[in-house]
Design a protein around this motif. Sequence first.
Motif, PDB file in Angstrom:
ATOM      1  N   ILE A   7       0.828  -1.212   0.000  1.00  0.00           N
ATOM      2  CA  ILE A   7       0.000   0.000   0.000  1.00  0.00           C
ATOM      3  C   ILE A   7       0.862   1.261   0.000  1.00  0.00           C
ATOM      4  CG2 ILE A   7      -1.743   1.321   1.293  1.00  0.00           C
ATOM      5  CD1 ILE A   7      -2.834  -1.217  -0.050  1.00  0.00           C
ATOM      6  N   SER A   8       1.945   1.265   0.765  1.00  0.00           N
ATOM      7  CA  SER A   8       2.776   2.477   0.859  1.00  0.00           C
ATOM      8  C   SER A   8       3.398   2.853  -0.483  1.00  0.00           C
ATOM      9  CB  SER A   8       3.852   2.329   1.928  1.00  0.00           C
ATOM     10  OG  SER A   8       4.758   1.302   1.580  1.00  0.00           O
ATOM     11  N   HIS A   9       3.670   1.866  -1.325  1.00  0.00           N
ATOM     12  CA  HIS A   9       4.245   2.136  -2.645  1.00  0.00           C
ATOM     13  C   HIS A   9       3.218   1.989  -3.771  1.00  0.00           C
ATOM     14  CE1 HIS A   9       7.983   1.349  -0.328  1.00  0.00           C
ATOM     15  NE2 HIS A   9       8.358   2.398  -1.032  1.00  0.00           N
ATOM     16  N   GLN A  10       1.978   1.593  -3.424  1.00  0.00           N
ATOM     17  CA  GLN A  10       0.897   1.437  -4.402  1.00  0.00           C
ATOM     18  C   GLN A  10       1.330   0.513  -5.551  1.00  0.00           C
ATOM     19  OE1 GLN A  10      -2.531   3.209  -4.220  1.00  0.00           O
ATOM     20  NE2 GLN A  10      -1.668   2.729  -2.229  1.00  0.00           N
ATOM     21  N   VAL A  25       3.024  -4.163 -11.012  1.00  0.00           N
ATOM     22  CA  VAL A  25       2.191  -3.121 -11.615  1.00  0.00           C
ATOM     23  C   VAL A  25       1.722  -2.127 -10.547  1.00  0.00           C
ATOM     24  CG1 VAL A  25       1.415  -4.581 -13.518  1.00  0.00           C
ATOM     25  CG2 VAL A  25       0.093  -4.517 -11.401  1.00  0.00           C
ATOM     26  N   PRO A  26       1.426  -0.893 -10.970  1.00  0.00           N
ATOM     27  CA  PRO A  26       0.862   0.078 -10.037  1.00  0.00           C
ATOM     28  C   PRO A  26      -0.601  -0.240  -9.753  1.00  0.00           C
ATOM     29  CG  PRO A  26       0.944   1.036 -12.227  1.00  0.00           C
ATOM     30  CD  PRO A  26       1.605  -0.327 -12.316  1.00  0.00           C
ATOM     31  N   ILE A  27      -1.047   0.177  -8.577  1.00  0.00           N
ATOM     32  CA  ILE A  27      -2.443  -0.011  -8.171  1.00  0.00           C
ATOM     33  C   ILE A  27      -2.966   1.293  -7.573  1.00  0.00           C
ATOM     34  CG2 ILE A  27      -2.255  -2.494  -7.764  1.00  0.00           C
ATOM     35  CD1 ILE A  27      -2.383  -0.672  -4.653  1.00  0.00           C
ATOM     36  N   SER A  28      -4.229   1.287  -7.241  1.00  0.00           N
ATOM     37  CA  SER A  28      -4.829   2.368  -6.470  1.00  0.00           C
ATOM     38  C   SER A  28      -5.669   1.724  -5.374  1.00  0.00           C
ATOM     39  CB  SER A  28      -5.707   3.259  -7.354  1.00  0.00           C
ATOM     40  OG  SER A  28      -6.309   4.282  -6.575  1.00  0.00           O
ATOM     41  N   HIS A 156      -1.234 -11.025   0.062  1.00  0.00           N
ATOM     42  CA  HIS A 156      -0.799 -10.341   1.285  1.00  0.00           C
ATOM     43  C   HIS A 156      -0.851  -8.837   1.016  1.00  0.00           C
ATOM     44  CE1 HIS A 156       2.502  -9.267   4.371  1.00  0.00           C
ATOM     45  NE2 HIS A 156       1.330  -9.326   4.947  1.00  0.00           N
ATOM     46  N   ILE A 157      -1.668  -8.141   1.811  1.00  0.00           N
ATOM     47  CA  ILE A 157      -1.792  -6.690   1.699  1.00  0.00           C
ATOM     48  C   ILE A 157      -1.118  -6.070   2.907  1.00  0.00           C
ATOM     49  CG2 ILE A 157      -3.363  -4.722   1.511  1.00  0.00           C
ATOM     50  CD1 ILE A 157      -5.469  -6.672   0.369  1.00  0.00           C
ATOM     51  N   ARG A 158      -0.105  -5.262   2.643  1.00  0.00           N
ATOM     52  CA  ARG A 158       0.646  -4.636   3.748  1.00  0.00           C
ATOM     53  C   ARG A 158       0.823  -3.154   3.484  1.00  0.00           C
ATOM     54  NH1 ARG A 158       5.945  -4.370   1.762  1.00  0.00           N
ATOM     55  NH2 ARG A 158       6.247  -5.701  -0.038  1.00  0.00           N
ATOM     56  N   ASP A 159       1.000  -2.427   4.584  1.00  0.00           N
ATOM     57  CA  ASP A 159       1.254  -0.993   4.449  1.00  0.00           C
ATOM     58  C   ASP A 159       2.645  -0.670   4.933  1.00  0.00           C
ATOM     59  OD1 ASP A 159       0.716  -1.395   7.140  1.00  0.00           O
ATOM     60  OD2 ASP A 159      -0.478   0.409   7.354  1.00  0.00           O
TER      61      ASP A 159
END
Length: 159
Positions: A7-10, A25-28, A156-159
Motif C-alpha cells: 500500500i505504501s508504494h501502491q 504493476v501500479p495499483i490504487s 498479502h496486503i501490507r502498508d
Amino acid sequence: MHIDIDISHQRLQLRDGAGAVRMDVPISSGVKGVGEVKGSGCTPRGLHVIRAKVGAGVPERGVFVSRRFTGEVYGPDLARYYPQRDWVLTRILWLSGLEPGRNRLGPVDTFRRLIYLHGCPDELPMGTPLSHGCIRLRNADILALFEQVPVGTQVHIRD
C-alpha cells in the motif's frame, strides 16, 4: 504463486513459488487509507485468499454492478452519464480474509465487505489511493493477473 500488495508504494507483485516476480504493476487502494472495519472505505491489511474469480469471457472494460456484467462496455458516453459511479471493470478477483478477528468474520470480514482486485477506467491515476477500499488495476493488468492466478491464490496486503 502469491500476490504481494504494498500500500505504501501502491504496487502489486505476482510472485511464483520460487519468489521470482512475474508481474509488477501500479495499483490504487482506498482513499481513506488502510483499515478493516465494514463501512470504513479503507483497504484491509493482512493475509487473504482469492475466493472467487468473476468475469471470464467479458470484454475488456466490461461494466460490473454487484458482480454481474451489465452488458455495457465503459467509454466516454457512460462516464458522462454516470459521473459519480465507482467503476468495476473487466474482471473481479474477490478476496476473503484468512485472519479471524483481523480481516475475517464479524465487522472486519473482507469477503462480506466486498473487497476486490478489479479493473477501472484507464484514465484514472494509478499509484495514488483513490478507491472505496478495493484494489484498482489497469484493465490490461487485471486481465493478465486473472489469467495467471487460480482461486485459492494467497494475497498479502501490507502498508
